[in-house]
Design an enzyme around this catalytic site. Structure first.
Site, PDB file in Angstrom:
ATOM      1  N   ALA A  57       0.821  -1.212   0.000  1.00 52.05           N
ATOM      2  CA  ALA A  57       0.000   0.000   0.000  1.00 52.05           C
ATOM      3  C   ALA A  57       0.857   1.265   0.000  1.00 52.05           C
ATOM      4  O   ALA A  57       0.486   2.258  -0.626  1.00 52.05           O
ATOM      5  CB  ALA A  57      -0.951   0.001   1.189  1.00 52.05           C
ATOM      6  N   THR A  58       1.997   1.241   0.662  1.00 50.34           N
ATOM      7  CA  THR A  58       2.849   2.440   0.678  1.00 50.34           C
ATOM      8  C   THR A  58       3.245   2.835  -0.743  1.00 50.34           C
ATOM      9  O   THR A  58       3.138   4.001  -1.127  1.00 50.34           O
ATOM     10  CB  THR A  58       4.108   2.195   1.540  1.00 50.34           C
ATOM     11  OG1 THR A  58       3.690   1.887   2.870  1.00 50.34           O
ATOM     12  CG2 THR A  58       5.014   3.412   1.558  1.00 50.34           C
TER      13      THR A  58
ATOM     14  N   CYS B  79       3.844   1.591  12.341  1.00 52.48           N
ATOM     15  CA  CYS B  79       4.850   2.368  11.640  1.00 52.48           C
ATOM     16  C   CYS B  79       5.381   3.486  12.505  1.00 52.48           C
ATOM     17  O   CYS B  79       6.448   4.019  12.255  1.00 52.48           O
ATOM     18  CB  CYS B  79       4.259   2.953  10.371  1.00 52.48           C
ATOM     19  SG  CYS B  79       3.195   1.787   9.545  1.00 52.48           S
TER      20      CYS B  79
ATOM     21  N   HIS C 281      -0.874  -7.982   2.958  1.00 51.81           N
ATOM     22  CA  HIS C 281      -0.598  -8.483   4.315  1.00 51.81           C
ATOM     23  C   HIS C 281      -1.576  -7.976   5.363  1.00 51.81           C
ATOM     24  O   HIS C 281      -1.528  -8.395   6.513  1.00 51.81           O
ATOM     25  CB  HIS C 281       0.860  -8.217   4.726  1.00 51.81           C
ATOM     26  CG  HIS C 281       1.177  -6.821   5.151  1.00 51.81           C
ATOM     27  ND1 HIS C 281       1.173  -6.439   6.476  1.00 51.81           N
ATOM     28  CD2 HIS C 281       1.524  -5.722   4.449  1.00 51.81           C
ATOM     29  CE1 HIS C 281       1.520  -5.157   6.557  1.00 51.81           C
ATOM     30  NE2 HIS C 281       1.735  -4.706   5.349  1.00 51.81           N
TER      31      HIS C 281
ATOM     32  N   ASN D  56      -6.407   3.041  10.417  1.00 53.71           N
ATOM     33  CA  ASN D  56      -5.658   1.906  10.960  1.00 53.71           C
ATOM     34  C   ASN D  56      -5.516   1.948  12.475  1.00 53.71           C
ATOM     35  O   ASN D  56      -5.155   0.957  13.089  1.00 53.71           O
ATOM     36  CB  ASN D  56      -4.274   1.842  10.307  1.00 53.71           C
ATOM     37  CG  ASN D  56      -3.583   3.179  10.281  1.00 53.71           C
ATOM     38  OD1 ASN D  56      -4.102   4.149   9.715  1.00 53.71           O
ATOM     39  ND2 ASN D  56      -2.431   3.262  10.905  1.00 53.71           N
TER      40      ASN D  56
HETATM   41  C1  LIG Z   1      -0.569  -0.897   6.530  1.00 54.66           C
HETATM   42  C2  LIG Z   1      -1.142   0.314   5.916  1.00 54.66           C
HETATM   43  C3  LIG Z   1      -0.484   0.984   4.885  1.00 54.66           C
HETATM   44  C4  LIG Z   1       0.876   0.537   4.367  1.00 54.66           C
HETATM   45  O1  LIG Z   1       0.773  -0.712   3.744  1.00 54.66           O
HETATM   46  P1  LIG Z   1       2.087  -1.531   3.346  1.00 54.66           P
HETATM   47  O2  LIG Z   1       1.578  -2.580   2.410  1.00 54.66           O
HETATM   48  O3  LIG Z   1       2.593  -2.112   4.628  1.00 54.66           O
HETATM   49  O4  LIG Z   1       3.029  -0.610   2.710  1.00 54.66           O
HETATM   50  C5  LIG Z   1      -1.076   2.097   4.356  1.00 54.66           C
HETATM   51  N1  LIG Z   1      -2.252   2.532   4.798  1.00 54.66           N
HETATM   52  C6  LIG Z   1      -2.925   1.920   5.791  1.00 54.66           C
HETATM   53  C7  LIG Z   1      -4.241   2.453   6.222  1.00 54.66           C
HETATM   54  C8  LIG Z   1      -2.391   0.799   6.388  1.00 54.66           C
HETATM   55  O5  LIG Z   1      -3.041   0.205   7.372  1.00 54.66           O
END
Ligand SMILES: *Cc1c(COP(=O)(O)O)cnc(C)c1O
Length: 394
Positions: free
Chosen positions: A72-73, A330, A205, A155
Site C-alpha cells: 500500500a505504501t 509504523c 498483508h 488503521n
Molecule cells: C498498513 C497500511 C499501509 C501501508 O501498507 P504496506 O503494504 O505495509 O506498505 C497504508 N495505509 C494503511 C491504512 C495501512 O493500514
C-alpha cells in the site's frame, strides 16, 4: 507460550490457503510472467491473470484497472506522485485535499509534494468522532483542486469515512478521488463504481496474504486516470509499474482476495460480535475507559480505548498473554502521541493511555475471554500501584 495475537491492523497472519496458492510459484513454476515464448512464462502469466481477477472482484473493478505493487505504501506514492508529477507552469499550484488522520504513507507523501513545489496541500481535521464533515470538504474545494485523498478506514481507530458521499462530491466537481483501503478491504464491502472512487490502494498483508505485495486500482473509464509512473523499465503493468512481477506474492494476494470476498459477511459479523463482547466486558469491569472514534462507523475488528491514568506502554507490558499495540506499527517507535488521536481532540494524557485491539479471522471466543481478564487485571494492578506510590509522602 506466545501471546494471543490481537494486533491485526499491523499485519495479519498468512492464511494457509493463500500460502498453498503461492507454493508452486516458489518452487517448480518459477517462470517470468513476461516470458512469452514458452510454457514457464505462460503458466505464471496465467496465475497473475487469475489473481488480478480476484483482486478486481473484491472492489468491483475490472482486471485491467489493477496495478500490482510492493504494497500500500508504494500504491499511495504512485497515486499521489503520479498525479502531481509536474512542477506547475504558472504560480497557481494544483491543490490536494487530505485528512489529518491519514496513514503516514499519505501524509508524508503529501508533505513531500508540497515541499517539492508540486502541490498545495490542505489538511482537514475530522470531527471528534473521527469522521470527515462533508461541509468542511466542500468549503476546502478551490478551482485548483485536483485530488482528494481520504482513507476508507483508519488503521488506529477503525473509523470508516463517508466514502460514497465524498466520491459523489468529487465526481460532481471533476476532482480525482483517491482512497487508501488497506484496512477496509475484506472487512467492509467496497465498490469503486457506487462509491465513485478513481484510485484505491490495497495491501495483501492486511488481508491474510503475504507481505511485500499490494495493488493500486486506477480507473480507466469515466474518467480515465492518467498517471505518471514512479518506476520505469520494461513497461510492466501497462507502464504504471515496471519490474518483473512477484508472481508468488501476487498469487497469494489473489487467493487472499478471493477468500476475503467469500468470507466478508460472516467474518465481519463474527469479529464485530467478539469486539463488542470485549468492549462490553471491559466497560463493565474497568472504570474510566474512553472509546476513541465512532462506534457506529467503524471496522468490525477494531477497538481503541484510553484507560485514564494509565501509561499504555506499561499496560501493554503488563498484559503478557495478549499482543496489542498503542497505535500504528509504523510510528510506535516514536514517543509522540498518536497523530490520529490528537487530530480527533484526545488529550495528550489520554492519548498516552490508549491501546488498540485488532481482532481477526483467527480470533476465537476463548482468546477474547483471556483478553478481558488480561485487560481488567492489568489496569486494576497498575492503578493500585499508582495509588500506593502517590500515597507515600516524599
Ligand atoms: C498498513 C497500511 C499501509 C501501508 O501498507 P504496506 O503494504 O505495509 O506498505 C497504508 N495505509 C494503511 C491504512 C495501512 O493500514
Amino acid at each position: 507460550m506466545r501471546p494471543i495475537y490481537l494486533d491485526n491492523h499491523a499485519t495479519t497472519p498468512l492464511d494457509r490457503r493463500a500460502l498453498d496458492a503461492m507454493m508452486p510459484y516458489l518452487t517448480e513454476k518459477f517462470g517470468n510472467a513476461a516470458s512469452r515464448t514458452h510454457a514457464y512464462g505462460w503458466e505464471t502469466e496465467e496465475a497473475v491473470k487469475v489473481a488480478r481477477e480476484h483482486v478486481a472482484a473484491l472492489i468491483s473493478a475490472t482486471p485491467e484497472e489493477i496495478v500490482f505493487t510492493s504494497g500500500a505504501t508504494e500504491s499511495i506514492n504512485l497515486a499521489l506522485k503520479g498525479i502531481f508529477h509536474q512542477p506547475p507552469a504558472s504560480d497557481s499550484l494544483p491543490h490536494l485535499i487530505t485528512l489529518a488522520t491519514e496513514h503516514k504513507a499519505v501524509l508524508d507523501t503529501c508533505r513531500r509534494l508540497e515541499q517539492d513545489g508540486f502541490a498545495k496541500v490542505t489538511l482537514l481535521s475530522p470531527q471528534p468522532d473521527g469522521r470527515l464533515d462533508l461541509a468542511d470538504l466542500e468549503a476546502a474545494f478551490t478551482p485548483e483542486t485536483k485530488l482528494v485523498a481520504v482513507m476508507t478506514a483508519n488503521n488506529e481507530i477503525g473509523v470508516v469515512q463517508p466514502i460514497e458521499k465524498i466520491g459523489e462530491r468529487c465526481r460532481s466537481k471533476n476532482i480525482f478521488f483517491f482512497t487508501d483501503a488497506a484496512q477496509a478491504a475484506g472487512k467492509i464491502p467496497l465498490d469503486v463504481e457506487s462509491m465513485h472512487i478513481d484510485m484505491l490502494s490495497l495491501s495483501a498483508h492486511k488481508m491474510y496474504g503475504p507481505k511485500g505485495v499490494g495493488a493500486l486500482y486506477v480507473r480507466r473509464r469515466h474518467p480515465r486516470v492518467r498517471l505518471h509512473a514512479l518506476i520505469d523499465g520494461g513497461g510492466h503493468e501497462r507502464g504504471f509499474r515496471s519490474g518483473t512481477l512477484n508472481v508468488a506474492g501476487i498469487a497469494g494476494f489473489g487467493k487472499a482476495a478471493e477468500l476475503a470476498l467469500q468470507a466478508l459477511p460472516d467474518e465481519s459479523a463474527r469479529t464485530a460480535r467478539l469486539r463488542d463482547k470485549l468492549l462490553n466486558a471491559i466497560l463493565e469491569r474497568v472504570p474510566e475507559v474512553f472509546i476513541n472514534g465512532s462506534l457506529t462507523h467503524r471496522l468490525p475488528n477494531n477497538l481503541n480505548l484510553s484507560f485514564a491514568g494509565i501509561d499504555s506502554e506499561a499496560l501493554i507490558m503488563a498484559m503478557n498473554r495478549i499482543a496489542v499495540s498503542t497505535g500504528s506499527a509504523c510510528s510506535s517507535a516514536a514517543i509522540e502521541p498518536s497523530h490520529v488521536l490528537k487530530a480527533i481532540g484526545v488529550s495528550d494524557d489520554l492519548a498516552y493511555a490508549s491501546v488498540r485491539f485488532g481482532l481477526g479471522r483467527f480470533t476465537t471466543d476463548g482468546d477474547i475471554d483471556i483478553a478481558i481478564e488480561e485487560v481488567s487485571n492489568a489496569v486494576k494492578r497498575l492503578r493500585e500501584l499508582t495509588k500506593a506510590n502517590t500515597a507515600i509522602p516524599s
